[in-house]
Scaffold this motif. Structure first.
Motif, short mmCIF file in Angstrom:
data_model
loop_
_atom_site.label_atom_id
_atom_site.label_comp_id
_atom_site.label_asym_id
_atom_site.label_seq_id
_atom_site.Cartn_x
_atom_site.Cartn_y
_atom_site.Cartn_z
N ARG A 4 -7.68 9.14 1.90
CA ARG A 4 -7.83 7.67 1.89
C ARG A 4 -6.95 7.12 3.00
NH1 ARG A 4 -9.77 3.48 -1.29
NH2 ARG A 4 -10.36 4.93 -2.94
N CYS A 15 0.86 -1.17 0.00
CA CYS A 15 0.00 0.00 0.00
C CYS A 15 0.90 1.23 0.00
CB CYS A 15 -0.94 0.02 1.20
SG CYS A 15 -0.14 0.37 2.77
N THR A 61 -3.16 6.20 -5.48
CA THR A 61 -3.20 5.42 -4.25
C THR A 61 -2.95 3.95 -4.56
OG1 THR A 61 -5.60 5.16 -4.40
CG2 THR A 61 -4.77 7.00 -3.10
N MET A 68 -6.04 3.45 5.42
CA MET A 68 -5.95 2.02 5.17
C MET A 68 -5.71 1.27 6.47
SD MET A 68 -3.50 2.29 1.80
CE MET A 68 -3.89 3.49 0.54
N GLN A 113 -3.28 0.13 -2.86
CA GLN A 113 -3.93 -0.62 -1.79
C GLN A 113 -4.14 -2.05 -2.24
OE1 GLN A 113 -7.57 1.26 -0.53
NE2 GLN A 113 -7.54 0.33 1.50
N TYR A 114 -3.81 -2.99 -1.36
CA TYR A 114 -3.90 -4.42 -1.67
C TYR A 114 -3.04 -4.81 -2.87
CZ TYR A 114 -8.32 -3.01 0.52
OH TYR A 114 -9.27 -2.41 1.31
N VAL A 168 -3.82 -2.40 7.65
CA VAL A 168 -2.89 -3.33 7.02
C VAL A 168 -2.51 -4.52 7.91
CG1 VAL A 168 -1.92 -1.57 5.50
CG2 VAL A 168 -0.90 -1.94 7.76
#
Length: 509
Positions: free
Chosen positions: A468, A412, A423, A470, A425-426, A472
Motif C-alpha cells: 500500500r 498515515c 495501515t 500513499m 491512511q487519512y 500526502v
C-alpha cells in the motif's frame, strides 16, 4: 527544574557538528547562505540578540516539551539547546523571547478548545531551568510583542493593534487592554486570507520605535501574508505608516517562498541589519512554515527596505560573527534522551512523559487503540524527501509503528501487532494483512516528495515492499487547519510496552 519522579530526563543541552545528516544546511561554505536558515516547521520566529549570541524560538503548537530555543553566533548556523516549556498549556502560537535587566522571559499565547490566554515563563540562564507558566489572563489576543517605553515601563503589544502595560517584573498586567494602532491596509484587489493584524514586534533604533506587523493571514493564498511597518518617537504613538509598505510580500505563486511574513528586526554581528520571518516552501505546505533570513538597509529618511528579493538565490552572509554548530542529527540510537530537543509528544495528556523510559532503546508504554487516542512521539523534518528506518519490538497484546502525523484526525503510517499489519491512511485504520514477522521487525518509511512507501524486514537485511502506497500532499493546514506540519513519529497502543531501537534518518536527493 528537575524531572518528576519516574519521568525520563529531558534532553541535556545539545551541540552538533556542522553538516549533520538530515538537516538542510543554509551555510554554503563560500561566504553565502541559502534560505531557509532553519528548515522544517519553524514558524513565527522570535529572535534575541544577547551580546555576541543570538537565541531564537518558534511556535510549537501541540508539541510538548515545546518552545525549543536555538542558538547561533552568525545568524545562519543554528543549533537547538533546550525546550523551555514542559507543562502543557494548550496549542502554543507566536511567542516573544526577550531579556530584561539580566533575566530571560518568553511570552506565550496558548489555547485549548475551552481556554485561551497568554502566559509568561522566565529563567536566569537561557538554558534553564525555566519557570512554570504564569497566566496573564489575556484570553482575547495572540502574538505578544514586548517593549520598554521611553517612560521605562514594560508593555505587550498584541494582535489587532492592541496593547497592555505590564508590571515592572513582567509577570502580570498593569491596567486594561487598549487599542493603540490601526495597521496599514493593502489594496482590496490582492488575494489574501484575511486582514488579521498579528505578530507585532517593537524595535527601538535611534529616536524611533519601529512597529513591525504581519497582515494578510498566515496561510490561505500564497500571496496573502506580508510584513508592514510603522514608527513613532513615543511608545504611545501616534504611529506613522511606512511609505514602502509592504516591506515583504509574496507577489506570485510561482515564487520559491509562499506566505512570507511575521518578521522581527535584528542587528547582525558587525552592525548590519536583518529580518527573520517565515514562509511556506512552494509546493510543500506539509513542511510547515520555515525560518527565513532577509537583509535590510536603512534609508536616508529613517525607514528600511528588504534586499533579499524572493529569497530563492544565495545571499551574502552577515558580516562578522562566528560559524558554530548547525542543525540537529535526526538519527537516534536512543542511548541518551533527546526529549524536548528532537522528540515531543503530539497533544499530550497530563503525565504523558511518564510513558517514556530508556532501557536498551526507547521504551514507550502503550495507550489507547491508535494514534487518534495514543499521542505519538514526533519530530520536525525539513527535507522534501527522506527515509526513516527503525527497529520495533511489541508486547504480546500491543501495537506499535511509524507515522507521518499531522493531528489526531489526519495521519498515515504502518503499524503491527503479533498477527497483522495495520495501515493508517487519512487518519483511519484500514487494511490488516497478515504479519509474517511476529513481534519484532525493522520498518522503513520513505516520503519522496509526498509519495509515501513502506518496507519491512525481519532482520534488517531482507526487505519486502508493503503493498500500500500513499500520497500526502494534502496533509496540511489549508486542508485540515491547525497551522502545523506533517511530522514523522512513533506510537504504541494497547497493553504493555513497545521498544524502538536504531532509528536512522536519511535525506534523499
Amino acid at each position: 527544574m528537575a524531572a518528576a519522579a519516574g519521568s525520563p530526563a529531558l534532553a541535556a543541552p545539545l551541540s552538533w557538528k556542522p553538516g549533520v545528516e538530515g538537516q538542510r544546511q543554509a551555510d554554503l561554505g563560500d561566504g553565502t547562505f541559502l534560505n531557509p536558515i532553519v528548515a522544517g516547521d519553524r514558524p513565527d520566529p522570535t529572535i534575541l540578540k544577547d551580546g555576541a549570541d543570538y537565541y531564537m524560538t518558534f511556535s510549537s503548537f501541540e508539541a510538548y516539551p515545546g518552545v525549543v530555543i536555538w542558538h547561533s553566533r552568525d545568524l545562519v548556523n543554528w543549533t537547538p539547546i533546550t525546550a523551555a516549556l514542559k507543562t502543557p498549556i494548550g496549542s502554543v502560537w507566536a511567542c516573544e523571547l526577550i531579556k530584561h535587566k539580566g533575566r530571560y522571559y518568553i511570552y506565550i499565547p496558548a489555547r485549548y478548545p475551552d481556554r485561551r490566554s497568554t502566559y509568561v515563563i522566565w529563567a536566569d540562564d537561557i538554558r534553564g531551568p525555566w519557570s512554570e507558566p504564569v497566566d496573564l489572563n489575556l484570553p482575547d489576543h495572540i502574538d505578544p510583542g514586548h517593549a520598554v517605553g521611553e517612560d521605562g515601563k514594560r508593555y505587550l503589544f498584541l494582535s489587532g493593534g492592541d496593547r497592555v502595560r505590564l508590571t515592572d517584573d513582567g509577570l502580570a498586567t498593569d491596567g486594561p487592554v487598549e487599542h493603540v494602532y490601526d495597521p496599514w491596509r493593502y489594496p482590496v484587489e490582492w488575494d489574501v486570507e484575511g486582514f488579521a493584524p498579528e505578530g507585532p514586534k517593537i524595535t527601538r533604533r535611534g529616536d524611533w520605535f519601529y512597529l513591525i506587523t504581519a497582515v494578510g493571514g498566515t496561510a490561505g493564498p500564497p500571496t496573502g501574508h506580508m510584513v508592514i511597518a510603522a514608527r513613532s518617537k513615543s511608545i504611545h504613538g501616534p504611529w506613522e505608516h511606512c511609505p514602502h509598505n509592504p516591506i515583504v510580500r509574496t507577489k506570485s505563486k510561482d515564487e520559491k517562498w509562499w506566505s512570507r511574513g511575521h518578521a522581527t528586526l535584528v542587528e547582525g554581528p558587525a552592525g548590519d541589519w536583518w529580518m527573520v520571518y517565515h514562509g511556506y516552501e512552494n509546493g510543500y505546505w506539509t513542511l510547515g512554515r520555515q525560518c527565513l533570513l532577509d537583509p535590510i538597509t536603512w534609508t536616508s529618511d529613517g525607514w528600511f527596505k528588504a534586499n533579499g528579493g524572493d529569497l530563492s538565490k544565495p545571499l551574502r552572509k552577515p558580516r562578522g560573527g562566528q560559524a558554530g554548530p548547525n542543525g540537529l542529527a535526526l538519527s537516534d540510537d536512543f542511548s541518551t534522551s533527546k526529549l524536548g530537543v528532537q522528540w515531543a509528544f503530539a497533544d499530550p495528556a497530563p503525565g504523558e512523559l511518564d510513558r517514556v523510559r530508556y532501557d536498551r532503546g526507547l521504551v514507550l508504554k502503550g495507550r489507547g487503540t491508535a494514534p487518534k487516542d495514543s499521542p505519538p512521539l514526533t519530530f520536525v523534518a525539513g527535507d522534501q524527501a527522506y527515509e526513516i528506518e527503525v527497529d520495533v519490538e511489541i508486547p504480546a497484546e500491543g501495537t506499535a509503528g511509524i507515522l507521518l502525523f499531522y493531528d489526531k484526525q489526519l495521519y498515515c503510517g504502518l503499524s503491527f501487532n503479533a498477527r497483522t499489519f495495520i495501515t493508517h491512511q487519512y487518519g483511519l485504520e484500514r487494511g490488516r494483512p497478515a504479519n509474517p514477522n511476529g513481534r519484532r521487525m525493522r520498518i522503513r518509511i520513505r516520503n519522496d516528495r509526498h509519495i509515501v512507501t513502506f518496507h519491512t524486514s525481519p532482520d534488517g537485511r531482507t526487505w519486502t515492499k508493503f503493498d500500500r502506497q500513499m500520497e500526502v500532499s494534502g496533509y496540511h493546514h489549508n486542508v485540515r487547519g491547525g497551522f502545523m506540519a506533517l511530522r514523522p513519529g512513533l506510537f504504541a497502543a494497547g497493553r504493555g510496552e513497545a521498544r524502538f531501537n536504531n532509528l536512522t534518518y536519511r535525506a534523499l536527493p
